[in-house]
Scaffold this motif. Structure first.
Motif, PDB file in Angstrom:
ATOM      1  N   ILE A 158       0.854  -1.176   0.000  1.00 13.50           N
ATOM      2  CA  ILE A 158       0.000   0.000   0.000  1.00 13.50           C
ATOM      3  C   ILE A 158       0.892   1.228   0.000  1.00 13.50           C
ATOM      4  N   ASP A 159       0.279   2.369  -0.185  1.00 13.29           N
ATOM      5  CA  ASP A 159       1.045   3.605  -0.228  1.00 13.29           C
ATOM      6  C   ASP A 159       1.269   4.102   1.204  1.00 13.29           C
ATOM      7  N   ASP A 160       2.241   3.479   1.861  1.00 14.64           N
ATOM      8  CA  ASP A 160       2.488   3.789   3.266  1.00 14.64           C
ATOM      9  C   ASP A 160       2.860   5.256   3.464  1.00 14.64           C
ATOM     10  N   TYR A 161       3.681   5.761   2.536  1.00  8.42           N
ATOM     11  CA  TYR A 161       4.117   7.154   2.641  1.00  8.42           C
ATOM     12  C   TYR A 161       2.909   8.097   2.597  1.00  8.42           C
ATOM     13  N   LYS A 162       2.032   7.839   1.649  1.00 16.34           N
ATOM     14  CA  LYS A 162       0.838   8.679   1.532  1.00 16.34           C
ATOM     15  C   LYS A 162      -0.009   8.623   2.804  1.00 16.34           C
ATOM     16  N   GLY A 163      -0.057   7.451   3.410  1.00 15.32           N
ATOM     17  CA  GLY A 163      -0.799   7.333   4.664  1.00 15.32           C
ATOM     18  C   GLY A 163      -0.277   8.313   5.701  1.00 15.32           C
ATOM     19  N   GLY A 164       1.061   8.396   5.796  1.00 15.12           N
ATOM     20  CA  GLY A 164       1.659   9.351   6.725  1.00 15.12           C
ATOM     21  C   GLY A 164       1.321  10.788   6.347  1.00 15.12           C
ATOM     22  N   VAL A 165       1.328  11.048   5.043  1.00 14.60           N
ATOM     23  CA  VAL A 165       0.992  12.387   4.555  1.00 14.60           C
ATOM     24  C   VAL A 165      -0.435  12.754   4.957  1.00 14.60           C
ATOM     25  N   LEU A 166      -1.349  11.825   4.754  1.00 16.41           N
ATOM     26  CA  LEU A 166      -2.755  12.088   5.079  1.00 16.41           C
ATOM     27  C   LEU A 166      -2.940  12.362   6.570  1.00 16.41           C
ATOM     28  N   ALA A 167      -2.241  11.583   7.383  1.00 21.70           N
ATOM     29  CA  ALA A 167      -2.364  11.759   8.832  1.00 21.70           C
ATOM     30  C   ALA A 167      -1.885  13.147   9.242  1.00 21.70           C
ATOM     31  N   ALA A 168      -0.713  13.520   8.746  1.00 18.92           N
ATOM     32  CA  ALA A 168      -0.172  14.841   9.091  1.00 18.92           C
ATOM     33  C   ALA A 168      -1.098  15.948   8.580  1.00 18.92           C
ATOM     34  N   GLY A 169      -1.568  15.782   7.361  1.00 20.34           N
ATOM     35  CA  GLY A 169      -2.461  16.781   6.786  1.00 20.34           C
ATOM     36  C   GLY A 169      -3.712  16.976   7.636  1.00 20.34           C
ATOM     37  N   HIS A 170      -4.245  15.893   8.111  1.00 19.66           N
ATOM     38  CA  HIS A 170      -5.466  15.974   8.916  1.00 19.66           C
ATOM     39  C   HIS A 170      -5.201  16.687  10.241  1.00 19.66           C
ATOM     40  N   PHE A 171      -4.093  16.378  10.851  1.00 18.58           N
ATOM     41  CA  PHE A 171      -3.725  17.076  12.094  1.00 18.58           C
ATOM     42  C   PHE A 171      -3.563  18.573  11.832  1.00 18.58           C
ATOM     43  N   ARG A 177       0.103  21.472  15.820  1.00 16.59           N
ATOM     44  CA  ARG A 177       1.440  21.875  15.381  1.00 16.59           C
ATOM     45  C   ARG A 177       2.554  21.142  16.100  1.00 16.59           C
ATOM     46  N   ASP A 178       2.218  20.559  17.234  1.00 12.78           N
ATOM     47  CA  ASP A 178       3.245  19.855  18.016  1.00 12.78           C
ATOM     48  C   ASP A 178       2.965  18.365  17.998  1.00 12.78           C
ATOM     49  N   PHE A 179       3.834  17.666  17.313  1.00 10.86           N
ATOM     50  CA  PHE A 179       3.553  16.267  17.011  1.00 10.86           C
ATOM     51  C   PHE A 179       4.493  15.300  17.722  1.00 10.86           C
ATOM     52  N   ALA A 180       3.962  14.098  17.941  1.00 14.17           N
ATOM     53  CA  ALA A 180       4.815  12.975  18.318  1.00 14.17           C
ATOM     54  C   ALA A 180       4.405  11.784  17.465  1.00 14.17           C
ATOM     55  N   VAL A 181       5.315  10.833  17.353  1.00 17.61           N
ATOM     56  CA  VAL A 181       5.064   9.638  16.544  1.00 17.61           C
ATOM     57  C   VAL A 181       5.422   8.419  17.380  1.00 17.61           C
ATOM     58  N   ILE A 182       4.554   7.425  17.348  1.00 22.39           N
ATOM     59  CA  ILE A 182       4.911   6.148  17.982  1.00 22.39           C
ATOM     60  C   ILE A 182       4.978   5.098  16.892  1.00 22.39           C
ATOM     61  N   ALA A 183       6.154   4.531  16.733  1.00 22.46           N
ATOM     62  CA  ALA A 183       6.395   3.676  15.574  1.00 22.46           C
ATOM     63  C   ALA A 183       7.096   2.384  15.979  1.00 22.46           C
ATOM     64  N   PRO A 184       6.309   1.318  16.176  1.00 21.36           N
ATOM     65  CA  PRO A 184       6.923   0.037  16.545  1.00 21.36           C
ATOM     66  C   PRO A 184       7.795  -0.494  15.408  1.00 21.36           C
TER      67      PRO A 184
END
Lengths: 334, 334
Positions: A158-171, A177-184
């Motif tokens: 799948i387009d994993d990169y785009k998924g990240g883009v969509l998430a950031a865009g929605h936020f 403006r202040d983000f954290a990421v949890i990435a197993p």
DNA sequence: CTGAAAGCGCTTACAG
DNA sequence: CTGAAAGCGCTTACAG
């Protein structure tokens, strides 16, 4: 055990006649014999011996599903779902599914060869070993969710990169403006890296880069939640690279007196069944697991029918599913 | 493909010598030959052909896992977990797992025979067909969670009835008197019937019988939730016969403006991973899926080693896990 | 300790 | 449309 020979004797024909009927090569047999032989097959309850067939015809009708991890990889609902769909589809085509949990990639070859698997579908991160696996096994190999520098390999992802883009865009759209990421598994999985990269690139491009120390690779979720809570500054939005991670996070934050989305907005990834039933219902990046499984199996049979086809990968789309885990921050005009 | 013959030629010995080494029958071969042959096996990357072995020795090293349902039965986390553990354990014993999703029980025999499966483990409700399956297949057959009038069959199950008893007891202890039950597949599954019976018997014995119209078999969960909300009287406690059902119920009740446990106390069954992460965390009857899988596989191999053993079933214990989905009702002294 | 022979149940390839 | 022969890669059972 009833064999071809038994049927042949009973019908007064040769073994070959029976073999032809069993294999539905009806144009090579008289109708009279077809009827007689079928009746006897029915009566005696003949079931062909697959291992004999495999040995003599060199075609096993076995497709292997290779899953990374030996410590119950089915604990992951994603793996479970993919496997379920894949087995169904393999069966529907009259093939048999053999499932193998693998840690050491050398096992892959041993397994595929010993059963003369006609093809294999891989679940999990085999990135590093794809080249070797391909060299050792000249059958259609379908990888899923893999990233590899190998030029020729078939991947259904799948387009994993785009998924990240969509998430950031929605936020961003919601004023965060202040983000954290949890990435197993961040350091071993390129798939996770892609999701995170899409997120961080988008945030940075908007002028709100995610500081490296805000990107957490959990050792376990308890510990990661502690680290998240201890971050300096005022993180308002958390991107969890998998739904499993997100769902646990909601519950662990609650234990520490923090609410989603009041204290932290949260977006997950995968759209597992349970995401809709968590409280709050999880906003997440959806992938269509059934579709992915179908592509994997269809592609495999595609190559089974014509092995000369060029390696072709598939990248399926993702979409944002809005639910209740993201709050809108209204900022004063500047 | 490298065969025994290739190794034999290279080593200047007979095929039999190589076969002995491959099968580790070292006491039948001189050390000198063992070393020489092993080196060549290594060098040529010899992998035994399992179908040839199966054909000639009449032992396939295949264990089949038969799962009821063809429409992705892995969507059930219970099935997924059991399957995961079972495959791991089968592999650990050097056997191969073939997985089959089955709707029509006649398929079972066809599948087991054609691959000469040495044994099979069943997940799902085969109650009605156990006798027939057993007659058709003279290999160790391990059923799980089955109830059947067949005298001799091996079942690995849990004490479903006791689970119901514990749930009712816990509600009663917390002051509840008006009960409802949500029981998927109630009319086809004796397992569900047992859970419900344990619950209802206990409630009735305490003087608070569950009216038949309070026992809901959902067609779908939305509809069942509506029926639950529409029940006359003042139901305060709901026993859901599976966690999946309970977790969805929490969310669907919420959509209708009813809270767990404020409006309805709720107890589930299975203790799936997600039960701990729902809001509220689900009080439930726990079964140990890993343990059940281990018993199933151990029992299977037990019979594989000695088929003369009498059929012995196992009933594993269950326990109540208290979390946050049951509220205590304080009643005025009478 | 070693190996030649036969056979497992099927299919392939060929001859009629 | 029909069948006899050979062979797939291994193991079993036996003889030495």
């Amino acid at each position: 055990m009833v064999t071809l020979k038994d049927i042949a004797r009973e019908a007064g024909v040769s073994v070959m006649m029976v073999s032809r009927v069993v294999n539905r090569r009806y144009n090579e047999v008289s109708q009279e014999n077809i009827d007689k032989i079928q009746a006897i097959i029915q009566k005696l309850g003949y079931i062909p011996d697959s291992s004999a067939r495999s040995l003599s015809s060199n075609s096993s009708k076995i497709i292997s599903v290779i899953i990374q991890g030996i410590d119950n990889p089915m604990a992951s609902p994603y793996n479970a779902n993919m496997l379920g769909h894949i087995i169904s589809l393999i069966q529907a085509r009259g093939y048999n599914a053999m499932v193998h949990f693998i840690d050491d990639y050398a096992e892959v070859t041993k397994h595929l060869r010993s059963w003369k698997s006609e093809g294999a579908i891989f679940l999990g991160t085999f990135d590093e070993n794809i080249r070797q696996i391909q060299e050792d096994n000249q059958i259609p190999l379908i990888f899923t969710d893999s990233y590899s520098s190998v030029r020729q390999f078939i991947n259904i992802g799948i387009d994993d990169y785009k998924g990240g883009v969509l998430a950031a865009g929605h936020f961003l759209k919601n004023g965060h403006r202040d983000f954290a990421v949890i990435a197993p598994h961040l350091h071993v999985s390129q798939l996770i890296q892609q999701r995170v990269a899409g997120f961080c690139d988008t945030a940075a491009r908007a002028g709100f880069a995610v500081p490296p120390e805000h990107i957490l690779e959990p050792y376990d979720f308890e510990e990661a939640t502690d680290r998240l809570c201890a971050l300096r500054g005022t993180v308002t939005a958390v991107f969890a690279a998998t739904d499993i991670c997100a769902i646990q996070l909601i519950s662990l934050l609650k234990k520490r007196g923090r609410q989603v989305p009041e204290d932290y907005s949260l977006i997950g990834f995968d759209n597992l069944l349970y995401s809709a039933f968590s409280t709050p219902a999880l906003t997440t990046i959806a992938q269509n697991i059934g579709q992915k499984a179908r592509y994997a199996v269809d592609t495999l049979f595609h190559y089974l029918e014509d092995s000369s086809l060029p390696a072709r990968s598939v990248v399926l789309d993702v979409e944002l599913i809005e639910r209740d885990s993201v709050k809108t921050i209204v900022r004063p005009q500047t």
